[in-house]
Design an enzyme around this catalytic site. Structure first.
Site, PDB file in Angstrom:
ATOM      1  N   GLY A  34       0.839  -1.189   0.000  1.00 47.94           N
ATOM      2  CA  GLY A  34       0.000   0.000   0.000  1.00 47.94           C
ATOM      3  C   GLY A  34       0.873   1.237   0.000  1.00 47.94           C
ATOM      4  CB  CYS A  35       0.499   4.402   1.800  1.00 52.92           C
ATOM      5  SG  CYS A  35       1.452   5.857   2.217  1.00 52.92           S
ATOM      6  CG  PHE A  36       5.655   4.839  -1.561  1.00 51.32           C
ATOM      7  CD1 PHE A  36       5.242   6.059  -1.094  1.00 51.32           C
ATOM      8  CD2 PHE A  36       5.937   4.734  -2.911  1.00 51.32           C
ATOM      9  CE1 PHE A  36       5.115   7.165  -1.916  1.00 51.32           C
ATOM     10  CE2 PHE A  36       5.825   5.832  -3.760  1.00 51.32           C
ATOM     11  CZ  PHE A  36       5.412   7.051  -3.253  1.00 51.32           C
ATOM     12  CB  CYS A  38       2.298   3.231   5.760  1.00 51.09           C
ATOM     13  SG  CYS A  38       1.144   4.621   5.902  1.00 51.09           S
TER      14      CYS A  38
END
Length: 195
Positions: A34-36, A38
Site C-alpha cells: 500500500g502507501c509506501f 507507511c
C-alpha cells in the site's frame, strides 16, 4: 621502484577485497504494502535494516512519476526497496515482518488506498527468495488464519525511485503522515488481523 610496483597491485587487491566484503554485507528486497510512506516507516524500525527507499515496481511504463502511478494506468504498485544487513536480519525474517504490516486478504488495495497501484506484493530477486516467499504464503494459507491471500508474488522487475519528497515522508511531515496513517485505519486493521 620495484617495491612500489609490487605494493600497488597488492593494495589494489586488498581494496577490491574490502569492497567485495562490504557489498556482500548488504542486500536488498522489494515489497509493496500500500502507501509506501507507511511501509517504509514500518521497515525502518526493524533491526538489521540499513535504509528503505520508496518507489514503484511491477509496471510497464519506464520512469513513471507519482502522478502516472496514482492514475493506475502504468501497472506499477507503490513499493519499497529494503536495504539490509543479512548478518543481522534474513530475507525470511523480512518476509514474516512484511506480512504483519499489511492486509493480505484484500485485492488491489491496502487500507483506505484503493486500486492496483496499492496492491501488496513480494518481489523476489532469486530462486531462494522465491522459495521463501512462496513457503511463507503457503504456511499463512494453511494456518487457516485467512481464506485467501491476495498478495502478489512475482520476480523483481525494475524498481524506480519515487520523487525526493516521498523519501522519508514520515520524518519530514510528521503531522500529515500521522493524520494520514490514523485516518486510513492502517494500524487498527493490522492489529485486528494479526492480534
Amino acid at each position: 621502484m620495484n617495491i612500489i610496483l609490487l605494493v600497488r597491485p597488492l593494495f589494489a587487491a586488498m581494496l577490491l577485497s574490502a569492497t567485495t566484503l562490504t557489498q556482500a554485507a548488504t542486500a536488498s528486497a522489494v515489497f509493496a504494502g500500500g502507501c509506501f510512506w507507511c511501509i517504509e516507516a514500518d521497515f525502518e524500525k526493524l533491526p538489521g535494516v540499513l535504509s528503505v527507499e520508496s518507489g514503484y515496481t511491477a509496471g510497464k511504463t519506464a520512469n513513471p512519476t507519482y502522478e502516472q502511478v496514482s492514475n493506475g494506468h502504468t501497472g506499477h504498485t507503490e513499493a519499497v526497496r529494503v536495504n539490509y544487513d543479512p548478518a543481522k536480519v534474513g530475507y525470511a525474517q523480512l518476509v514474516e515482518y512484511f506480512w504483519r504490516h499489511i492486509d493480505p486478504t484484500v485485492k488491489d488495495r491496502q487500507f483506505c488506498d484503493i486500486g492496483s497501484q496499492y496492491r501488496s506484493g513480494i518481489y523476489w530477486g532469486n530462486d531462494a527468495e522465491r522459495r521463501i516467499a512462496e513457503a511463507s504464503r503457503d504456511a499463512l494459507v494453511s494456518s487457516g488464519r485467512f481464506k485467501t491471500v491476495h498478495t502478489e508474488l512475482a520476480p523483481a522487475s525494475t524498481f524506480y525511485l519515487a520523487e525526493d519528497y516521498h523519501q522519508d515522508y514520515y520524518k519530514k511531515n510528521e503531522l500529515r503522515y500521522s493524520y494520514y496513517r490514523l485516518s486510513c485505519g492502517r494500524d487498527a486493521r493490522v492489529k485486528s488481523l494479526w492480534k
